[in-house]
Design a protein around this motif. Structure first.
Motif, PDB file in Angstrom:
ATOM      1  N   GLN A   1       0.639  -4.609   5.262  1.00 51.18           N
ATOM      2  CA  GLN A   1      -0.215  -3.797   4.408  1.00 51.18           C
ATOM      3  C   GLN A   1      -0.458  -4.523   3.090  1.00 51.18           C
ATOM      4  O   GLN A   1       0.434  -5.176   2.543  1.00 51.18           O
TER       5      GLN A   1
ATOM      6  N   LEU B   1      -0.791  -5.300  -0.837  1.00 49.25           N
ATOM      7  CA  LEU B   1      -0.053  -4.822  -1.998  1.00 49.25           C
ATOM      8  C   LEU B   1      -1.011  -4.121  -2.961  1.00 49.25           C
ATOM      9  O   LEU B   1      -2.222  -4.337  -2.922  1.00 49.25           O
ATOM     10  N   PRO B   2      -0.491  -3.271  -3.834  1.00 44.08           N
ATOM     11  CA  PRO B   2      -1.345  -2.615  -4.826  1.00 44.08           C
ATOM     12  C   PRO B   2      -2.092  -3.633  -5.681  1.00 44.08           C
ATOM     13  O   PRO B   2      -1.603  -4.737  -5.949  1.00 44.08           O
ATOM     14  N   SER B   3      -3.286  -3.272  -6.110  1.00 47.00           N
ATOM     15  CA  SER B   3      -4.142  -4.203  -6.845  1.00 47.00           C
ATOM     16  C   SER B   3      -3.523  -4.627  -8.171  1.00 47.00           C
ATOM     17  O   SER B   3      -3.802  -5.730  -8.663  1.00 47.00           O
ATOM     18  N   VAL B   4      -2.699  -3.772  -8.760  1.00 46.70           N
ATOM     19  CA  VAL B   4      -2.104  -4.121 -10.051  1.00 46.70           C
ATOM     20  C   VAL B   4      -1.189  -5.338  -9.935  1.00 46.70           C
ATOM     21  O   VAL B   4      -0.995  -6.078 -10.918  1.00 46.70           O
TER      22      VAL B   4
ATOM     23  N   ASN C   1       6.740  -4.293  -0.733  1.00 47.23           N
ATOM     24  CA  ASN C   1       6.657  -3.879  -2.137  1.00 47.23           C
ATOM     25  C   ASN C   1       6.299  -5.033  -3.063  1.00 47.23           C
ATOM     26  O   ASN C   1       5.500  -4.875  -3.980  1.00 47.23           O
TER      27      ASN C   1
ATOM     28  N   LYS D   1       7.256   3.188  -7.940  1.00 47.45           N
ATOM     29  CA  LYS D   1       6.018   3.742  -8.484  1.00 47.45           C
ATOM     30  C   LYS D   1       5.993   3.672 -10.008  1.00 47.45           C
ATOM     31  O   LYS D   1       4.933   3.436 -10.615  1.00 47.45           O
TER      32      LYS D   1
ATOM     33  N   LEU E   1       5.022   0.143 -11.024  1.00 48.43           N
ATOM     34  CA  LEU E   1       3.583  -0.059 -10.874  1.00 48.43           C
ATOM     35  C   LEU E   1       2.803   0.616 -12.002  1.00 48.43           C
ATOM     36  O   LEU E   1       1.860   0.042 -12.560  1.00 48.43           O
ATOM     37  N   GLN E   2       3.201   1.823 -12.347  1.00 50.18           N
ATOM     38  CA  GLN E   2       2.541   2.537 -13.433  1.00 50.18           C
ATOM     39  C   GLN E   2       2.761   1.822 -14.764  1.00 50.18           C
ATOM     40  O   GLN E   2       1.841   1.748 -15.597  1.00 50.18           O
TER      41      GLN E   2
ATOM     42  N   TYR F   1       0.520  -1.237 -14.827  1.00 49.95           N
ATOM     43  CA  TYR F   1      -0.871  -0.822 -15.016  1.00 49.95           C
ATOM     44  C   TYR F   1      -1.118  -0.410 -16.468  1.00 49.95           C
ATOM     45  O   TYR F   1      -2.138  -0.776 -17.064  1.00 49.95           O
TER      46      TYR F   1
END
Length: 245
Positions: A70, A72-75, A112, A211, A214-215, A218
């Motif tokens: 999957q 990874l988050p864009s950040v 992750n 999470k 990540l926040q 960001y």
């Protein structure tokens, strides 16, 4: 005499041509048998083809992508992230090394994709402990404080906590987490921050930590972009005022 000769000739013709006709009847295959054999071969081939075609979709179905496949988050792909070496600085007591390594393994899993700093793993041999600690704090986006009864009693952990507080007070980069102790026993300096509770469900708590990181990244990257835009706006206005003079 003539009649005997004619009858013998007729008998010879009957015997001759009658035998050929019987031979031709025995050699010539029956149309019915051809039809049956052809129908049987067509049927068997159609059955084989249908069975192979019916089984081919099962083999052509690709396996579902695993969690590691999957994206990874864009950040985590932002240019700002590469400006620092670590995503999370994990501050913990030496007696809680197993717990810290378990949390770091979860955060660093391929699904992750975070980069953690653990003192016992990442501190170079022969380096000054306090210097390496300060460098790691400054080279990390977020700071995770793993509070346990051992952490609260340790002066060295208290020193690390105050180093983190001096780097980023009220910056949303400090992530307290409690294990084997209530939140009410947190130091007064951190009671105003949201705390991750790892007492009941560690796996769920690990997800909350992920999470939160990540926040945090960001939020910080957004602040950097806003600061850059403000600087560009001010420099543009300053240049415009100079040209107008």
């Amino acid at each position: 005499m003539e009649e005997n000769r004619a009858s013998s000739i007729m008998g010879w013709f009957r015997q001759r041509f009658g035998k050929q006709r019987n031979d031709s009847d025995q050699v010539k295959p029956c149309p019915c048998s051809q039809t049956c054999s052809s129908g049987h071969s067509n049927t068997s081939s159609s059955v084989c083809s249908s069975s192979s075609s019916s089984s081919s979709p099962k083999s052509s179905i690709s396996a579902k992508p695993s969690a590691s496949d999957q994206p990874l988050p864009s950040v985590l792909s932002s240019p700002f992230r590469s400006s620092l070496r670590y995503d999370v600085f994990v501050c913990h007591n030496d007696a809680d090394s197993d717990l810290a390594q378990s949390l770091a393994s979860f955060l660093e899993a391929p699904s992750n994709g975070l980069r953690c700093y653990l003192q016992e793993r990442d501190c170079p041999a022969g380096g000054a402990v306090s210097t390496e600690l300060l460098q790691a704090v400054q080279d990390s986006h977020c700071w995770l404080l793993l509070f346990t009864p051992n952490f609260v009693k340790d002066d060295w952990c208290s020193y690390q906590m105050h180093q983190v507080l001096s780097e980023g007070p009220m910056s949303q980069r400090i992530l307290p987490a409690v294990v084997n102790m209530p939140r009410s026993q947190l130091p007064l300096e951190l009671r105003f921050l949201y705390t991750v509770d790892l007492n009941t469900n560690k796996e769920f708590g690990y997800t909350l930590v992920y999470k939160a990181v990540l926040q945090c990244e960001y939020f910080v990257s957004t602040q950097v972009l806003e600061t850059l835009s403000v600087c560009r706006f001010r420099s543009h206005n300053a240049l415009k005022n100079i040209l107008c003079l």
